[in-house]
Design an enzyme around this catalytic site. Structure first.
Site, PDB file in Angstrom:
ATOM      1  N   GLY A  40      -7.197  26.875   6.682  1.00  0.00           N
ATOM      2  CA  GLY A  40      -6.103  26.936   5.711  1.00  0.00           C
ATOM      3  C   GLY A  40      -6.285  25.898   4.618  1.00  0.00           C
ATOM      4  N   ALA A  61      -0.584  38.930  14.801  1.00  0.00           N
ATOM      5  CA  ALA A  61      -1.621  39.475  13.918  1.00  0.00           C
ATOM      6  C   ALA A  61      -2.861  39.760  14.746  1.00  0.00           C
ATOM      7  CB  ALA A  61      -1.944  38.483  12.809  1.00  0.00           C
ATOM      8  N   TYR A  85     -14.842  37.882  19.410  1.00  0.00           N
ATOM      9  CA  TYR A  85     -13.590  37.972  18.654  1.00  0.00           C
ATOM     10  C   TYR A  85     -12.837  39.240  19.018  1.00  0.00           C
ATOM     11  CZ  TYR A  85     -10.496  38.228  14.560  1.00  0.00           C
ATOM     12  OH  TYR A  85      -9.404  38.323  13.729  1.00  0.00           O
ATOM     13  N   ASP A  97      -0.134  24.686  10.710  1.00  0.00           N
ATOM     14  CA  ASP A  97      -1.540  24.952  10.384  1.00  0.00           C
ATOM     15  C   ASP A  97      -2.347  23.687  10.626  1.00  0.00           C
ATOM     16  OD1 ASP A  97      -4.031  25.708   8.952  1.00  0.00           O
ATOM     17  OD2 ASP A  97      -2.801  27.354   8.183  1.00  0.00           O
ATOM     18  N   THR A 116      -9.150  28.961  20.500  1.00  0.00           N
ATOM     19  CA  THR A 116      -8.054  29.156  19.548  1.00  0.00           C
ATOM     20  C   THR A 116      -7.414  30.519  19.706  1.00  0.00           C
ATOM     21  OG1 THR A 116      -9.047  27.653  17.935  1.00  0.00           O
ATOM     22  CG2 THR A 116      -7.462  29.259  17.100  1.00  0.00           C
ATOM     23  N   GLY A 148      -2.733  29.477   5.569  1.00  0.00           N
ATOM     24  CA  GLY A 148      -3.881  30.351   5.371  1.00  0.00           C
ATOM     25  C   GLY A 148      -3.620  31.413   4.322  1.00  0.00           C
ATOM     26  N   PHE A 149      -4.569  32.304   4.189  1.00  0.00           N
ATOM     27  CA  PHE A 149      -4.527  33.342   3.164  1.00  0.00           C
ATOM     28  C   PHE A 149      -3.289  34.238   3.307  1.00  0.00           C
ATOM     29  CE2 PHE A 149      -6.275  37.839   2.587  1.00  0.00           C
ATOM     30  CZ  PHE A 149      -5.850  37.944   1.269  1.00  0.00           C
TER      31      PHE A 149
END
Length: 325
Positions: free
Chosen positions: A36, A117, A149, A31, A95, A10-11
């Site tokens: 991603g 994160a 979220y 991933d 997820t 991913g980023f």
């Protein structure tokens, strides 16, 4: 050391992997490529110290195998972006909650350090700006899909803190505030790459709502520097840290800045939030982090201004556009 990065293609994950490889470490990226991009890590394979594994954090056996073979886990894999959360709420919850459970169970089993994160979304609608790590979680209406979220990442933090408190696991929580830069997709509600791509293409620059909402944008390079500092400092264990810039700007002024820096003739067009995210939508007015805790521990400070961030993204968008012509 050997690092496992979930969401490693991913980023943020790809930039962190690149930095760790540059320090001589071994990196394994897990991933499922749902958001991603293999192109993000294509150059990582040089040198033989990078391994890419296509798979899901929901795969308990795979996660356990990878965690056992590493020294440190950086858990970045998550469903992110308001658009994705609204459109795929059920999958996002699975997820973001179950994925973290799987990772933490494996980390506890093999006694591996974990950096989670998290996100500024955990503050919900709090207007206690600048937002400190001990600020209250002010949740919006549960009918608003966006807040699923916020809830999921708050549960993730509760899990991580419980593993640290009850099991003595080494953990670190980092709350990201609008990290941007090269390799970030404009999909799923990421505002900077979307505005830049519109301006470069000469399309209308779309501002959701009236544009008065303010945000602070941090270059991914500065974010990675902070992560490396925290991972290398045992004093960070058990802590929660905000990570972001203090340079506050309204989304409307952001659109104007993008148009100015690109030299575009694009017009600004306002689009109601409800048209983008459905009838039940809410948008926090301000998101400004207090990063004193991170600065005090590590001495970290951002080195790039908002213009630096935007110019990097503009350069990448123009380069990609030239390749596709």
């Amino acid at each position: 050391m050997r690092y496992l990065i979930t969401g490693g293609a991913g980023f943020i994950g790809s930039h962190l992997g690149e930095a760790l490889l540059g320090q001589g470490h071994l990196v394994v990226a897990l991933d499922d490529l749902s958001t991603g991009d293999p192109g993000n890590v294509a150059a990582h394979t040089a040198g033989g110290r990078f391994t890419f594994v296509k798979g899901s954090v929901l795969d308990e056996a795979l996660v356990a195998e990878l965690v056992e073979g590493c020294d440190v886990v950086v858990h970045l894999a998550a469903a992110v972006g308001v658009r994705l959360i609204v459109d795929q709420t059920l999958g996002s919850l699975a997820t973001n909650v179950r994925g973290t459970q799987v990772v933490m169970q494996a980390a506890d089993r093999f006694r591996r350090k974990v950096l989670l994160a998290s996100t500024s979304e955990v503050y919900g609608q709090s207007q206690d700006v600048p937002l400190r790590e001990d600020a209250n979680h002010v949740l919006g209406r549960p009918v608003v899909a966006r807040w699923s979220y916020s809830l999921a990442k708050a549960v993730d933090e509760c899990l991580v803190n419980a593993y640290h408190r009850e099991r003595g696991l080494s953990t670190i929580i980092v709350r990201f505030f609008n990290t941007v830069g090269p390799r970030q997709s404009p999909a799923y509600g990421m505002v900077v790459p979307r505005l830049v791509r519109q301006a470069v293409a000469g399309e209308p620059v779309t501002i959701y709502g009236d544009g008065r909402q303010t945000r602070c944008f941090l270059h991914v390079g500065d974010a990675v520097a902070a992560l490396l500092s925290l991972l290398g400092d045992e004093r960070a264990v058990g802590g929660t840290f905000n990570l972001g810039s203090s340079e506050e700007i309204s989304v409307l002024d952001l659109g104007r800045r993008v148009i100015e820096l690109t030299g575009s003739r694009s017009d600004i067009v306002f689009v109601p939030h409800e048209k983008v995210y459905g009838a039940h939508s809410e948008e926090p007015l301000r998101r400004v982090p207090d990063t004193a805790r991170l600065r005090s521990l590590t001495g970290w400070r951002p080195t790039r201004s908002l213009d630096d961030v935007l110019l990097d993204v503009i350069s990448e968008v123009r380069a990609n556009a030239a390749v596709t012509k």
